[in-house]
Design a protein around this motif. Structure first.
Motif, PDB file in Angstrom:
ATOM      1  N   LEU A  85       1.436  -0.930  -0.272  1.00  0.00           N
ATOM      2  CA  LEU A  85       0.202  -0.010   0.225  1.00  0.00           C
ATOM      3  C   LEU A  85       0.427   1.615   0.176  1.00  0.00           C
ATOM      4  N   ARG A  86       2.184   1.378   1.008  1.00  0.00           N
ATOM      5  CA  ARG A  86       3.027   2.507   0.752  1.00  0.00           C
ATOM      6  C   ARG A  86       3.539   2.613  -0.200  1.00  0.00           C
ATOM      7  N   ALA A  87       4.188   1.933  -1.171  1.00  0.00           N
ATOM      8  CA  ALA A  87       4.447   1.813  -2.844  1.00  0.00           C
ATOM      9  C   ALA A  87       3.153   2.141  -3.764  1.00  0.00           C
ATOM     10  N   GLY A  88       2.379   2.047  -3.335  1.00  0.00           N
ATOM     11  CA  GLY A  88       1.403   2.928  -4.610  1.00  0.00           C
ATOM     12  C   GLY A  88       0.836   4.227  -3.759  1.00  0.00           C
ATOM     13  N   HIS A  89       0.647   4.115  -2.159  1.00  0.00           N
ATOM     14  CA  HIS A  89       0.483   6.020  -2.380  1.00  0.00           C
ATOM     15  C   HIS A  89       1.565   6.712  -2.085  1.00  0.00           C
ATOM     16  N   ALA A  90       3.289   6.167  -2.239  1.00  0.00           N
ATOM     17  CA  ALA A  90       4.575   6.905  -2.444  1.00  0.00           C
ATOM     18  C   ALA A  90       4.336   6.983  -4.105  1.00  0.00           C
ATOM     19  N   ALA A  91       4.509   5.856  -4.621  1.00  0.00           N
ATOM     20  CA  ALA A  91       3.896   6.551  -6.603  1.00  0.00           C
ATOM     21  C   ALA A  91       3.031   8.207  -7.026  1.00  0.00           C
ATOM     22  N   ARG A  92       2.106   7.832  -6.235  1.00  0.00           N
ATOM     23  CA  ARG A  92       1.180   8.921  -6.221  1.00  0.00           C
ATOM     24  C   ARG A  92       1.606   9.906  -6.213  1.00  0.00           C
ATOM     25  N   ALA A  93       2.503   9.935  -4.555  1.00  0.00           N
ATOM     26  CA  ALA A  93       2.218  11.169  -4.230  1.00  0.00           C
ATOM     27  C   ALA A  93       3.614  12.278  -4.604  1.00  0.00           C
TER      28      ALA A  93
ATOM     29  N   SER B  80       7.673   9.158   3.131  1.00  0.00           N
ATOM     30  CA  SER B  80       9.481   8.692   3.472  1.00  0.00           C
ATOM     31  C   SER B  80      10.024   8.382   4.866  1.00  0.00           C
ATOM     32  N   GLU B  81       9.628   9.700   5.863  1.00  0.00           N
ATOM     33  CA  GLU B  81      10.362   9.611   6.876  1.00  0.00           C
ATOM     34  C   GLU B  81       9.428   8.670   7.725  1.00  0.00           C
ATOM     35  N   SER B  82       8.460   8.481   7.889  1.00  0.00           N
ATOM     36  CA  SER B  82       7.740   7.432   8.751  1.00  0.00           C
ATOM     37  C   SER B  82       7.085   6.078   7.925  1.00  0.00           C
ATOM     38  N   ALA B  83       7.168   5.221   9.009  1.00  0.00           N
ATOM     39  CA  ALA B  83       7.136   4.084   9.391  1.00  0.00           C
ATOM     40  C   ALA B  83       5.625   3.575   8.426  1.00  0.00           C
ATOM     41  N   PRO B  84       5.389   2.981   7.570  1.00  0.00           N
ATOM     42  CA  PRO B  84       4.555   2.267   7.004  1.00  0.00           C
ATOM     43  C   PRO B  84       2.774   2.463   7.535  1.00  0.00           C
ATOM     44  N   ASP B  85       1.956   3.269   6.616  1.00  0.00           N
ATOM     45  CA  ASP B  85       0.369   3.253   7.794  1.00  0.00           C
ATOM     46  C   ASP B  85      -0.454   3.809   6.538  1.00  0.00           C
TER      47      ASP B  85
ATOM     48  N   ALA C  45     -10.583  10.512  -2.026  1.00  0.00           N
ATOM     49  CA  ALA C  45     -11.514   9.678  -1.192  1.00  0.00           C
ATOM     50  C   ALA C  45     -10.204   8.645  -1.150  1.00  0.00           C
ATOM     51  N   ALA C  46      -9.416   7.966  -1.375  1.00  0.00           N
ATOM     52  CA  ALA C  46      -8.587   6.521  -0.940  1.00  0.00           C
ATOM     53  C   ALA C  46      -8.736   7.671   0.548  1.00  0.00           C
ATOM     54  N   ALA C  47      -7.968   8.511   0.919  1.00  0.00           N
ATOM     55  CA  ALA C  47      -7.650   8.277   2.102  1.00  0.00           C
ATOM     56  C   ALA C  47      -9.032   8.875   3.387  1.00  0.00           C
ATOM     57  N   GLY C  48      -9.825   8.760   2.456  1.00  0.00           N
ATOM     58  CA  GLY C  48     -11.316   9.246   3.680  1.00  0.00           C
ATOM     59  C   GLY C  48     -11.345   8.415   4.448  1.00  0.00           C
ATOM     60  N   ARG C  49     -12.401   8.231   5.317  1.00  0.00           N
ATOM     61  CA  ARG C  49     -12.633   7.552   6.140  1.00  0.00           C
ATOM     62  C   ARG C  49     -13.258   6.381   5.563  1.00  0.00           C
ATOM     63  N   ASP C  50     -13.721   6.156   4.387  1.00  0.00           N
ATOM     64  CA  ASP C  50     -14.350   4.740   4.045  1.00  0.00           C
ATOM     65  C   ASP C  50     -13.010   3.552   3.261  1.00  0.00           C
ATOM     66  N   GLY C  51     -12.165   4.541   2.941  1.00  0.00           N
ATOM     67  CA  GLY C  51     -11.165   4.268   2.366  1.00  0.00           C
ATOM     68  C   GLY C  51      -9.882   3.816   3.921  1.00  0.00           C
ATOM     69  N   LEU C  52      -9.369   4.826   4.361  1.00  0.00           N
ATOM     70  CA  LEU C  52      -8.522   4.933   5.028  1.00  0.00           C
ATOM     71  C   LEU C  52      -6.915   4.408   4.547  1.00  0.00           C
ATOM     72  N   GLY C  53      -7.145   4.575   3.120  1.00  0.00           N
ATOM     73  CA  GLY C  53      -5.685   4.637   2.171  1.00  0.00           C
ATOM     74  C   GLY C  53      -5.929   2.574   2.181  1.00  0.00           C
TER      75      GLY C  53
END
Length: 190
Positions: free
Chosen positions: A21-29, A71-76, A132-140
């Motif tokens: 999940l982190r890899a996907g969010h990081a690529a998008r960011a 990039s500085e935090s633990a995967p969440d 929407a991906a970060a929202g309450r329904d998905g939480l990433g």
């Protein structure tokens, strides 16, 4: 027999899921930060009004800060998706500055207005999808919402390229993320 229920995942599976999940969010960011920095570079190169350049530069810095925090935090998944959301929102602000500089297709810009308007709209859709991906329904962690956000980001990149704000294969312009104040980090929900 174990005391584990069928719904529980082994610790290693959870870590692997979080890493994916982190890899996907990081690529998008990273993509959104790259768009914001490219637009900032574009308006600077094309002698945009000072306030347009300033706002585009600010948006680029905020998107780079979101990327740095990720990039500085633990995967969440929830926190990582918020970083991607913040980078996309900042890229949308930069796109608004690109549109303001280029005009809106009514003849009051540099002739790139219709493409700029389309790129700005695509950036706004990418920001909404990331939200929407970060929202309450998905939480990433919701696969469908993350896929929609990835697709919207790819569309925003393609639209920015058509508008001339980015070039395929272009390297990220050098920019500083600046200082990260506690107030800014609080506003970004970190």
């Amino acid at each position: 027999m174990t005391d584990r229920t069928h719904d529980e995942q082994p610790e290693t599976d959870l870590r692997a899921d979080r890493a994916d999940l982190r890899a996907g969010h990081a690529a998008r960011a990273k993509s959104a930060a790259f768009r914001a920095a490219s637009i900032c570079h574009y308006v600077e190169r094309h002698d945009a009004q000072e306030n347009v350049v300033w706002k585009a530069a600010h948006a680029a810095r905020v998107s780079l800060q979101a990327l740095a925090v990720l990039s500085e935090s633990a995967p969440d998944p929830a926190a990582d998706s918020r970083c991607a959301r913040n980078a996309a929102a900042s890229a949308a602000q930069a796109a608004q500055m690109g549109q303001l500089h280029d005009g809106d297709g009514d003849g009051n810009g540099n002739g790139n207005g219709e493409l700029a308007l389309a790129a700005c709209r695509a950036a706004l859709r990418a920001s909404q999808a990331a939200s929407a991906a970060a929202g309450r329904d998905g939480l990433g962690a919701d696969e469908a919402l993350n896929t929609a956000a990835d697709e919207a980001e790819a569309d925003a990149v393609a639209a920015a390229e058509r508008a001339g704000w980015m070039r395929p294969g272009q390297r990220l312009p050098e920019m500083s993320a600046g200082m990260r104040s506690p107030e800014l980090m609080s506003m970004m929900h970190f």
